[in-house]
Motif scaffolding. Structure first.
Motif, short mmCIF file in Angstrom:
data_model
loop_
_atom_site.label_atom_id
_atom_site.label_comp_id
_atom_site.label_asym_id
_atom_site.label_seq_id
_atom_site.Cartn_x
_atom_site.Cartn_y
_atom_site.Cartn_z
N THR A 24 -11.58 -4.82 1.76
CA THR A 24 -10.37 -4.01 1.80
C THR A 24 -9.21 -4.82 2.34
O THR A 24 -9.31 -5.42 3.41
N LEU A 25 -8.11 -4.84 1.60
CA LEU A 25 -6.89 -5.52 2.01
C LEU A 25 -5.95 -4.48 2.61
O LEU A 25 -5.56 -3.52 1.93
N TYR A 26 -5.59 -4.67 3.88
CA TYR A 26 -4.66 -3.75 4.56
C TYR A 26 -3.27 -4.39 4.53
O TYR A 26 -3.05 -5.46 5.08
N PHE A 27 -2.33 -3.69 3.89
CA PHE A 27 -1.02 -4.26 3.58
C PHE A 27 0.07 -3.42 4.23
O PHE A 27 0.19 -2.22 3.96
N LEU A 28 0.89 -4.04 5.10
CA LEU A 28 2.01 -3.37 5.76
C LEU A 28 3.29 -3.82 5.08
O LEU A 28 3.60 -5.01 5.04
N ASN A 29 4.08 -2.86 4.59
CA ASN A 29 5.22 -3.20 3.74
C ASN A 29 6.28 -2.11 3.89
O ASN A 29 6.04 -1.05 4.46
N TRP A 30 7.49 -2.39 3.35
CA TRP A 30 8.48 -1.33 3.23
C TRP A 30 7.98 -0.27 2.23
O TRP A 30 7.12 -0.56 1.39
N ALA A 31 8.57 0.91 2.29
CA ALA A 31 8.18 1.98 1.37
C ALA A 31 8.59 1.65 -0.06
O ALA A 31 9.66 1.09 -0.30
#
Length: 344
Positions: A24-31
């Motif tokens: 699982t890749l957990y990705f934090l990004n803008w909306a």
């Protein structure tokens, strides 16, 4: 640094994700800063799952990682001027460039950017500019200068101030004739007084999405905004316009970084390399309406987008743009100015 205008992706989570293993890749990004179709394509190719989470401001993103979320995310999209700060604070790992086979697809400028020389810590994601957004039918004069915020005699309508410290202070600095990266306390004091006066005449502060929504609703006529957000919003209302201030402004790059303590780092590298492929870079740019740093993706963009000066400003306009730089300890001066502006 940049928020999309459309609805969040259906697979967005509102809480910090929990680890479920290295698949699982957990990705934090803008909306709304990546199309769902591209996420699904990567999941099929990698035989993995992606979990997305978002942040509302760069400051919130950094605070979240410092509070321990750097253990929770495999990959983070960060504003350019935070990259070296995050490296100094031990939040992100140096890149293993040997794992990125498609770096050569980048435009040469983005292979050695001023915010991260030699790409030691980051991979460019998208780039754009910050300028003046306005509803054409609500302004009473030209919108081509920061004077529309800072000179009462040239105010062309009710305006919102962008709730983003570096960009808004930077606009005041450029109007006064200084660099957006000045460290001079006396100059910053001048910018503070200018912003306090503008705040009193404004209709308040708002984040990028909220500001554009309020302009579309007629609550305000203009604001400082990010180029791609305006292009997305224009799909709903053609009266929305965008211009770079004649004093100059900021050119920025959002960059992908790998948290040093994050899970599934192999997937993070696979995904960065996936986004460097021209066809995927073009799909990302077309969805977000921001410019791609992948040179080989440019011929794959819609012709109208390639020729749009809002997306790709002409050279004479780019010559007046600056990157927001990592200020080191001098960031405390900006924090103080911003606190005082917001409190007055």
């Amino acid at each position: 640094m940049r928020k999309g205008f459309l609805l969040l992706l259906a697979l967005l989570l509102t809480a910090c994700p929990r680890r479920v293993g290295e698949s699982t890749l957990y990705f934090l990004n803008w909306a709304d800063y990546i199309p769902e179709a591209l996420v699904k394509k990567f999941e099929r190719e990698a035989g993995a799952k992606m979990v997305l989470d978002t942040f509302e401001s760069p400051e919130a993103m950094l605070a979240k990682l410092k509070a321990g979320a750097d253990r929770e995310f495999s990959l983070v999209v960060a504003p350019d001027y935070y990259v070296l700060q995050m490296a100094r604070e031990g939040l992100i790992a140096p890149l293993d460039r040997g794992r990125l086979k498609n770096l050569g697809h980048l435009d040469p400028f983005f292979q050695n950017p001023p915010y991260d020389p030699g790409l030691r810590y980051s991979v460019p994601y998208l780039w754009g500019t910050t300028g003046l957004a306005y509803r054409q039918d609500l302004v009473k004069g030209p919108v081509d200068s920061y004077a529309v915020f800072f000179d009462p005699a040239r105010q062309v309508g009710p305006f919102l101030l962008l709730d983003e410290m570096r960009e808004t202070i930077g606009a005041a600095l450029r109007y006064l004739g200084y660099s957006v990266n000045t460290k001079d306390p006396l100059v910053l004091e001048k910018a503070k007084e200018l912003l306090i006066a503008a705040k009193k005449r404004s209709v308040g502060f708002a984040g990028g999405v909220e500001a554009l929504n309020r302009i579309l609703a007629g609550d305000a006529a203009l604001t400082l905004a990010y180029s791609g957000d305006v292009l997305q919003a224009r799909q709903e209302d053609k009266r929305l316009r965008y211009a770079l201030a004649k004093e100059g402004g900021t050119l920025w790059t959002d960059a992908m970084v790998v948290p040093k303590r994050g899970p599934a780092q192999d997937l993070a590298y696979r995904f960065m390399d996936f986004l460097l492929r021209p066809e995927n870079a073009a799909e990302l740019a077309t969805h977000t309406r921001y410019a791609t740093p992948v040179a080989k993706a440019l011929p794959l963009l819609p012709e109208a987008m390639r020729k749009d000066p809002t997306v790709f400003p002409p050279e004479e306009a780019r010559a007046k743009l600056e990157y927001l730089e990592d200020l080191g300890p001098a960031i405390a001066l900006y924090d103080r100015v911003w606190t005082e502006v917001r409190a007055r």
